[in-house]
Scaffold this motif. Structure first.
Motif, PDB file in Angstrom:
ATOM      1  N   ARG A  81       0.830  -1.211   0.000  1.00  0.00           N
ATOM      2  CA  ARG A  81       0.000   0.000   0.000  1.00  0.00           C
ATOM      3  C   ARG A  81       0.866   1.264   0.000  1.00  0.00           C
ATOM      4  N   ALA A  82       1.927   1.261   0.818  1.00  0.00           N
ATOM      5  CA  ALA A  82       2.839   2.409   0.854  1.00  0.00           C
ATOM      6  C   ALA A  82       3.510   2.595  -0.506  1.00  0.00           C
ATOM      7  N   HIS A  83       3.917   1.495  -1.116  1.00  0.00           N
ATOM      8  CA  HIS A  83       4.538   1.543  -2.440  1.00  0.00           C
ATOM      9  C   HIS A  83       3.575   2.164  -3.464  1.00  0.00           C
ATOM     10  N   CYS A  84       2.336   1.692  -3.472  1.00  0.00           N
ATOM     11  CA  CYS A  84       1.342   2.205  -4.425  1.00  0.00           C
ATOM     12  C   CYS A  84       1.046   3.683  -4.187  1.00  0.00           C
ATOM     13  N   ARG A  85       0.938   4.097  -2.918  1.00  0.00           N
ATOM     14  CA  ARG A  85       0.700   5.516  -2.603  1.00  0.00           C
ATOM     15  C   ARG A  85       1.841   6.384  -3.112  1.00  0.00           C
ATOM     16  N   ALA A  86       3.071   5.943  -2.860  1.00  0.00           N
ATOM     17  CA  ALA A  86       4.231   6.732  -3.301  1.00  0.00           C
ATOM     18  C   ALA A  86       4.273   6.824  -4.825  1.00  0.00           C
ATOM     19  N   ARG A  87       4.049   5.707  -5.501  1.00  0.00           N
ATOM     20  CA  ARG A  87       4.069   5.720  -6.974  1.00  0.00           C
ATOM     21  C   ARG A  87       2.970   6.607  -7.540  1.00  0.00           C
ATOM     22  N   SER A  88       1.794   6.599  -6.914  1.00  0.00           N
ATOM     23  CA  SER A  88       0.695   7.434  -7.409  1.00  0.00           C
ATOM     24  C   SER A  88       0.999   8.920  -7.251  1.00  0.00           C
ATOM     25  N   ARG A  89       1.963   9.238  -6.406  1.00  0.00           N
ATOM     26  CA  ARG A  89       2.382  10.625  -6.181  1.00  0.00           C
ATOM     27  C   ARG A  89       3.758  10.892  -6.811  1.00  0.00           C
ATOM     28  N   ASP A  90       4.142  10.047  -7.788  1.00  0.00           N
ATOM     29  CA  ASP A  90       5.419  10.173  -8.504  1.00  0.00           C
ATOM     30  C   ASP A  90       6.632  10.021  -7.600  1.00  0.00           C
ATOM     31  N   GLY A  91       6.522   9.200  -6.576  1.00  0.00           N
ATOM     32  CA  GLY A  91       7.637   8.948  -5.668  1.00  0.00           C
ATOM     33  C   GLY A  91       8.054   7.498  -5.695  1.00  0.00           C
ATOM     34  N   TRP A  92       8.768   7.085  -4.675  1.00  0.00           N
ATOM     35  CA  TRP A  92       9.242   5.707  -4.583  1.00  0.00           C
ATOM     36  C   TRP A  92       9.339   5.250  -3.137  1.00  0.00           C
ATOM     37  N   VAL A  93       9.308   3.941  -2.963  1.00  0.00           N
ATOM     38  CA  VAL A  93       9.544   3.287  -1.682  1.00  0.00           C
ATOM     39  C   VAL A  93      10.614   2.236  -1.920  1.00  0.00           C
ATOM     40  N   ARG A  94      11.590   2.171  -1.025  1.00  0.00           N
ATOM     41  CA  ARG A  94      12.626   1.137  -1.047  1.00  0.00           C
ATOM     42  C   ARG A  94      12.640   0.462   0.318  1.00  0.00           C
ATOM     43  N   LEU A  95      12.908  -0.823   0.335  1.00  0.00           N
ATOM     44  CA  LEU A  95      12.948  -1.590   1.573  1.00  0.00           C
ATOM     45  C   LEU A  95      14.374  -1.979   1.901  1.00  0.00           C
TER      46      LEU A  95
END
Length: 134
Positions: free
Chosen positions: A83-97
């Motif tokens: 969910r965090a990944h999808c939220r970040a992508r929808s806002r033109d961002g990224w998530v890394r683990l």
């Protein structure tokens, strides 16, 4: 330069404490680091989601989720990360683990193959957001 070990670390934000789990969120330049601690399961995932929602709220968020302190994660925790990944992508961002435990790494790979970029240490994730897919 390590995102977590540099002397220019921004002031830490409040910590979310739950029985069995907690989160610590802080800014590191343009990157928000969220350290998840303890057991991430059905009982804790919903409350921890507030930290990730806040981290992924701005436009083009850059979020590093540190799972090294996690002792257990189930499908609720994986859903939280997705969910965090999808939220970040929808806002033109990224998530890394950041994942150093083989069992957690394998679980993330099986649940979301190629979707969530993994690294073993914060140094493996350049500040630009380009990370190898573990």
């Amino acid at each position: 330069m390590s995102l977590l070990n540099s002397a220019s670390l921004s002031a830490s934000l409040p910590v979310t404490h739950l029985p069995g789990a907690h989160a610590r969120r802080f800014r590191r330049g343009e990157t928000t680091v969220v350290e998840l601690h303890g057991e991430i399961d059905l009982c804790t995932a919903a409350a921890l989601s507030a930290e990730l929602d806040t981290a992924t709220e701005p436009y083009a968020p850059h979020v590093l989720i540190d799972l090294r302190p996690v002792t257990f994660i189930d499908s609720s925790g994986l859903d939280l990360l997705h969910r965090a990944h999808c939220r970040a992508r929808s806002r033109d961002g990224w998530v890394r683990l950041v994942v150093d435990k083989p069992r957690v790494r394998q679980l993330v790979r099986l649940a979301a193959p190629g979707l969530l970029p993994l690294c073993a240490t914060p140094d493996d994730t350049p500040a630009t957001g380009r990370a190898g897919r573990g």
